[in-house]
Design a protein around this motif. Structure first.
Motif, PDB file in Angstrom:
ATOM      1  N   ASN A 161       1.204   4.125  -2.825  1.00  0.00           N
ATOM      2  CA  ASN A 161       1.123   5.710  -2.609  1.00  0.00           C
ATOM      3  C   ASN A 161       2.296   6.265  -3.085  1.00  0.00           C
ATOM      4  OD1 ASN A 161      -1.406   5.316  -1.418  1.00  0.00           O
ATOM      5  ND2 ASN A 161      -0.647   5.430   0.794  1.00  0.00           N
TER       6      ASN A 161
ATOM      7  N   ALA B 110      -6.232   2.890   3.033  1.00  0.00           N
ATOM      8  CA  ALA B 110      -4.993   2.180   3.381  1.00  0.00           C
ATOM      9  C   ALA B 110      -4.126   2.855   4.722  1.00  0.00           C
ATOM     10  CB  ALA B 110      -3.768   2.103   2.204  1.00  0.00           C
TER      11      ALA B 110
ATOM     12  N   GLU C 109       0.856  -1.084   0.161  1.00  0.00           N
ATOM     13  CA  GLU C 109      -0.102   0.060   0.015  1.00  0.00           C
ATOM     14  C   GLU C 109       0.909   1.166  -0.078  1.00  0.00           C
ATOM     15  OE1 GLU C 109      -2.967   0.397  -0.335  1.00  0.00           O
ATOM     16  OE2 GLU C 109      -3.827  -1.887  -0.343  1.00  0.00           O
TER      17      GLU C 109
ATOM     18  N   LYS D 226      -7.537  10.944  -4.956  1.00  0.00           N
ATOM     19  CA  LYS D 226      -7.320  10.248  -6.507  1.00  0.00           C
ATOM     20  C   LYS D 226      -8.628  10.202  -7.331  1.00  0.00           C
ATOM     21  CE  LYS D 226      -3.421   8.063  -4.342  1.00  0.00           C
ATOM     22  NZ  LYS D 226      -2.875   7.036  -3.577  1.00  0.00           N
TER      23      LYS D 226
ATOM     24  N   GLY E 290      -4.076   3.391  -5.880  1.00  0.00           N
ATOM     25  CA  GLY E 290      -4.937   3.576  -5.088  1.00  0.00           C
ATOM     26  C   GLY E 290      -6.229   4.328  -5.364  1.00  0.00           C
TER      27      GLY E 290
HETATM   28 MG    MG Z   1      -3.097   4.293  -1.187  1.00  0.00          MG
END
Ligand code: MG
Ligand code: ADP
Length: 641
Positions: free
Chosen positions: A44, A109, A40, A90, A104
């Motif tokens: 990112n 997360a 995760e 996002k 993501g």
């Molecule tokens: Mg993420």
């Protein structure tokens, strides 16, 4: 907990869960082990446009996971928001969700991880006077020092969820999972540098690596990164795949079937840059290999698919490794059709440059990614493979390609330093054709010279000496022939003047009668032997046999086929049974070892091989021939040195 009533008459009260608990529940799905956190956090960093990512672990990531990137950072006033559940930069609306391109998008997360660890964020953007650090537990925000980018530190994972912690394996195992998570990212992002440290030791440092452009094409393959992450053998032993079929574009690397291993641990599938697991697509690759690879062996491959994001639903699984594909059957087809011809045209050979002394490697190529760092496997082999691949694409009719298998004999002991002068051999009685006189294009396997050990046919072609495993090669030729004849039931049969009576087991008897038509398609006409004894000892009468085995005992073939049929069970797809049956038939019909062939017969075999697809491998995936080039012989005998 205590308020929950066990009394069955009063309904329990419905309550909203508190925020922390919701995050911990979500963490159950997202954060399974340290490697999930690594995945995760690296996601990112990539989404933030990082070009360098450093992961530091302590005790397999349980004590500490720190991921440092040089991405765009998070402004100080948004640090707290980044840790909130369902907070993301996002996507904004449903439309964004339907065509998401970032790793993501669920905004959970960081929140999930923070709920099961001690997490802190340190970040700097291009516009702040200095960096800021936020402690997730205390909410304390402090000035900090770092360049642009973000560091996420996760300490004491699962400290407050002991049940989870108990499921963790040894630090070494957890570390290996973290490494695998990084590898999955690194394979698809050669433009990003990755480093991994464990307990203060650097385990890997993969620099951003340029991709190798394919000659006459705008496609480039990052073979250097692939070699870094999967080992140089992966590149040396494979060939590229490049294809566009209907809705999907693909590129990747297919390791030659003879290098298949026992474990399916080098099979990487990416869809739109995302590592995914998909049974249907993995099956497509598997069945493409199944033609050249029988049994339980697992091929190694790497595939990148590019599909219109609208056709892929990535929002199926919290960890996003499973996706839902629209038209997955069409994709299955596309994949199978793209891979099959590449494997079919493979000839064993350029298996490895490993172990070759440096003087034997190919001259540096203009495509060398970093000429100042000599890494022969990255320079020569992929290029050679690329060349072969571009030929593949050029012609839809794959044609055997004769290449010197570099390293084929590299395990031979080094020659003695000063070989004694060799007397000129007496001229052979029937002089072999001169090397330069050989028409390379229409007879790539050259002209037969003789037989060796009753097992091998020796021939010479433009490159040098060709060595053919005659049984294996013939078996493949027959298998492909039978496969073509099977459809219209034209496998040549020979009727027996005196039908043959075979005693069988009750199971064989039943199988034969149940599959009479199938056997008939294989040129075996088998009926029940209706006589008085057959109640006690079941028997079958064979009226015709495949022509190719007419001179041999057909009983062995019949029993082998019946055993194949049993293995596959009656409800199995005929397709699978068919290949097994044809393979058995081919094996029984092929030239036996120690059978003497004359030159004409040997040449006929070579010509048959040239005409046959997949003739480079027998039905069990072993190579059927190799070349020992003049250059290799020269090197071996230290000629010209
Ligand atoms: Mg993420
Ligand atoms: P998601 O990635 O699904 O958006 P996360 O919980 O992983 O959710 O992250 C929340 C938000 O925090 C991201 O949308 C992003 O804006 C920000 N963020 C997280 N990590 C980084 C990073 N390394 N660099 C820049 N921004 C980050």
């Amino acid at each position: 907990m205590s308020e929950l009533s066990t009394d069955r008459t009063t309904p329990p009260r419905i309550q909203l869960l508190d925020d922390d608990l919701i995050s911990q529940i979500a963490a159950g799905e997202v954060v399974e082990r340290p490697a999930s956190v690594v995945r995760e956090l690296v996601d990112n960093a990539l989404d933030a446009g990082a070009t360098d990512i450093t992961v530091r672990l302590q005790e397999g990531g349980v004590r500490l996971i720190s991921v440092e990137d040089n991405g765009h950072g998070i402004p100080s006033d948004q640090l707290a928001l980044a840790l909130r559940r369902h907070a993301t930069s996002k996507i904004r609306d449903l439309h964004d969700l339907q065509s998401v391109l970032t790793m993501g998008f669920r905004g959970e997360a960081l929140a999930a991880t923070a709920s099961v660890s001690e997490l802190s964020l340190i970040s700097q953007t291009a516009h702040q006077p200095h960096a800021w650090r936020l402690d997730a537990r205390t909410g304390e925000l402090q000035a900090a020092a770092r360049e642009r980018g973000t560091t996420v530190e996760v300490r004491e994972l699962f400290f407050n969820t002991p049940a989870r912690r108990q499921f963790l394996k040894t630090p070494a195992t957890e570390m290996a999972h973290c490494l695998e998570a990084i590898k999955r990212h690194a394979l698809v992002r050669p433009d990003v540098g990755f480093a991994l440290w464990h307990d203060g030791k650097q385990l890997l440092h993969w620099r951003a690596a340029p991709a190798l452009p394919l000659p006459d094409s705008d496609v480039a393959l990052p073979t250097r990164r692939w070699a870094d992450a999967l080992g140089r053998r992966f590149i040396e032993q494979g060939v590229p795949l490049l294809a566009e079929r209907g809705p999907v574009k693909m590129h990747g690397w297919l390791v030659r079937p003879e290098h298949a291993g026992a474990r399916a641990d080098t099979q990487y599938l990416y869809i739109n840059q995302r590592y995914v697991r998909d049974k249907t697509l993995a099956h497509a690759v598997k069945s493409a290999y199944a033609d050249v690879l029988h049994g339980q062996r697992q091929p190694a491959w790497l595939l990148h698919l590019h599909i219109d994001p609208q056709r892929v639903d990535v929002n199926v699984h919290p960890s996003k490794v499973e996706v839902r594909l629209r038209e997955s059957q069409a994709l299955h087809q596309a994949l199978w059709h793209a891979i099959t011809p590449v494997l079919a045209a493979l000839q064993p050979g350029a298996s490895s440059a490993l172990g070759l002394p440096p003087t034997h490697t190919s001259p540096p190529s203009p495509l060398a990614p970093r000429p100042q760092e000599p890494e022969p496997w990255v320079r020569s082999t992929p290029q050679e493979a690329l060349r072969s691949a571009s030929q593949l694409y050029a012609s839809s009719q794959p044609r055997p390609e004769v290449r010197a298998p570099r390293g084929a004999f590299s395990t031979a002991p080094a020659p003695a330093p000063a070989p004694a002068p060799v007397p000129t051999p007496a001229p052979a009685q029937a002089p072999a054709p001169a090397l330069e006189g050989l028409a390379a294009s229409d007879q790539p396997l050259g002209q037969a010279l003789g037989q060796l050990g009753g097992l091998y046919v020796l021939a010479q072609n433009e490159q040098g000496l060709v060595i053919v495993d005659m049984h294996a090669a013939h078996e493949r030729v027959l298998f492909e022939q039978y496969r073509a004849q099977w459809a219209d039931k034209t496998i040549p049969a020979q009727r027996l003047l005196v039908p043959l009576i075979v005693e069988v087991t009750p199971l064989e008897h039943a199988t034969a009668l149940a599959h009479r038509d199938l056997l008939l398609g294989l040129a075996l006409d088998v009926t029940d032997t209706a006589d008085d004894d057959s109640a006690l000892v079941p028997r079958l009468t064979v009226h015709s046999v495949p022509q190719a085995i007419a001179q041999r005992a057909p009983e062995a073939l019949l029993r082998a086929l019946l055993s194949d049929l049993n293995d596959h069970g009656s409800d199995q797809a005929v397709q699978q049974a068919r290949d097994a049956l044809l393979s058995t038939l081919a094996c029984h019909s092929a030239i036996r070892a120690h059978r003497t062939l004359n030159l004409a017969q040997m040449n006929a075999l070579l010509r048959d091989m040239e005409r046959t697809e997949r003739s480079g491998y027998c039905n069990h995936g072993r190579p059927t021939w190799r070349t020992l080039s003049i250059a290799e012989l020269d090197a071996f005998f230290l000629r010209g040195q």
